[in-house]
Design an enzyme around this catalytic site. Sequence first.
Site, PDB file in Angstrom:
ATOM      1  N   LYS A 111       0.822  -1.206   0.000  1.00  0.00           N
ATOM      2  CA  LYS A 111       0.000   0.000   0.000  1.00  0.00           C
ATOM      3  C   LYS A 111       0.859   1.261   0.000  1.00  0.00           C
ATOM      4  O   LYS A 111       0.539   2.232  -0.664  1.00  0.00           O
ATOM      5  CB  LYS A 111      -0.939   0.027   1.215  1.00  0.00           C
ATOM      6  CG  LYS A 111      -2.151  -0.870   1.084  1.00  0.00           C
ATOM      7  CD  LYS A 111      -3.149  -0.562   2.192  1.00  0.00           C
ATOM      8  CE  LYS A 111      -4.333  -1.536   2.164  1.00  0.00           C
ATOM      9  NZ  LYS A 111      -5.220  -1.355   3.334  1.00  0.00           N
ATOM     10  N   LYS A 193      -8.994 -13.691  -9.296  1.00  0.00           N
ATOM     11  CA  LYS A 193     -10.148 -13.610  -8.418  1.00  0.00           C
ATOM     12  C   LYS A 193     -10.932 -12.327  -8.654  1.00  0.00           C
ATOM     13  O   LYS A 193     -10.339 -11.272  -8.888  1.00  0.00           O
ATOM     14  CB  LYS A 193      -9.634 -13.641  -6.966  1.00  0.00           C
ATOM     15  CG  LYS A 193     -10.573 -14.261  -5.983  1.00  0.00           C
ATOM     16  CD  LYS A 193      -9.908 -14.351  -4.619  1.00  0.00           C
ATOM     17  CE  LYS A 193     -10.661 -13.477  -3.634  1.00  0.00           C
ATOM     18  NZ  LYS A 193     -10.050 -13.370  -2.320  1.00  0.00           N
ATOM     19  N   LYS A 196     -12.365  -6.135  -5.632  1.00  0.00           N
ATOM     20  CA  LYS A 196     -12.476  -4.692  -5.807  1.00  0.00           C
ATOM     21  C   LYS A 196     -11.198  -4.117  -6.420  1.00  0.00           C
ATOM     22  O   LYS A 196     -11.198  -3.038  -6.972  1.00  0.00           O
ATOM     23  CB  LYS A 196     -12.783  -4.017  -4.478  1.00  0.00           C
ATOM     24  CG  LYS A 196     -11.735  -4.317  -3.437  1.00  0.00           C
ATOM     25  CD  LYS A 196     -12.137  -3.951  -2.032  1.00  0.00           C
ATOM     26  CE  LYS A 196     -11.076  -4.531  -1.109  1.00  0.00           C
ATOM     27  NZ  LYS A 196     -11.385  -4.712   0.243  1.00  0.00           N
TER      28      LYS A 196
END
Length: 328
Positions: A111, A193, A196
């Site tokens: 991140k 997968k 989001k």
Amino acid sequence: MTRVFSGIQPTGEFQLGNYLGALRHWVVDQHEHDSLFCAVDLHAITLRQDPAELHQKTLEAIAALIAVGLDPETCIIFVQSHVHEHAELAWLIECTVAFGELSRMTQFKDKSARSDAHISAGLFTYPALMAADILLYDIDRVPVGDDQRQHLELTRDVAERFNSRYGETFVVPAAAIAKVGARVMDLQEPQSKMSKSSASMAGCVQLFEDRDSIVKKFKRAVTDSGSEVSFDVENKPGVSNLLSILAAVTNSDPESVANEYDRYGDLKVATAEAVLEVIGPIQDRRAELLADPAELSRLIELGAVKAQALAGNVLERARSAMGFVARP
Ligand code: TRP
């Protein structure tokens, strides 16, 4: 009864893959475990949030959890920041976890590498808050995806360290158990997968997305060469994914579903329709709740009261173990 905790990011989570892979099972499990579901608004602000949006998304997340079928009378559904014990215990944990341990968290590395500008200190200490979420409720089991496994391991390490330093205080939660159920893949990239964080939203169906848009996404789903409808994940990942989804929402299995269709086009339409049949009532229920703020508030408060009754005791245990003076 086993106690289970799940933290849900109010700014993400609610997509078809997550519903079929996790949420739907929690609805069944709520009667077998003492379950807590928490909209983690304190975690959300580790990345910068628009205040109006955070506010709305938090309400929507609670309404969504109830709309999918989690019963606020049976389990505990609450907003993290309503139970101040989370922030308080997080501090005690921050002083128990090592800087080096937090530095090794791959999610922080990912991140912080992705965002070029401001990286908050909270993003770094995020796992300590997550450990607090879990340890506050004497949790036995935490159903998380792969991306949270390392954070859960850290939670176990910290709980064990705390217990050995200050005496038995926390229940050490069991390591993550893999989610059961359908693994829903991206409609555009059936090798990865559905999530989001998908490259394009065209492959990811949101639970509360406009119904027409859901139908469009299924109609545009990537299929495979050939024209025969068969369940063959290796050679026909796109078609197999549609079959898995259709089987999941109709409580069937992909092989028998495959026998009912001859053409890709028919399969796509049937899958879209079956998905809407399941999602439609959930969307309606969430809309009803959001249109009734008094009822939604009542349910949010109910969750906060139930959660705080548990959290207060455990925080006191931790404070006293560490040597804090109790307030007279
Ligand atoms: N970090 C989790 C996620 O991003 C959310 C979360 C916060 C959580 N606290 C938790 C998950 C406690 C399980 C238990 O998905």
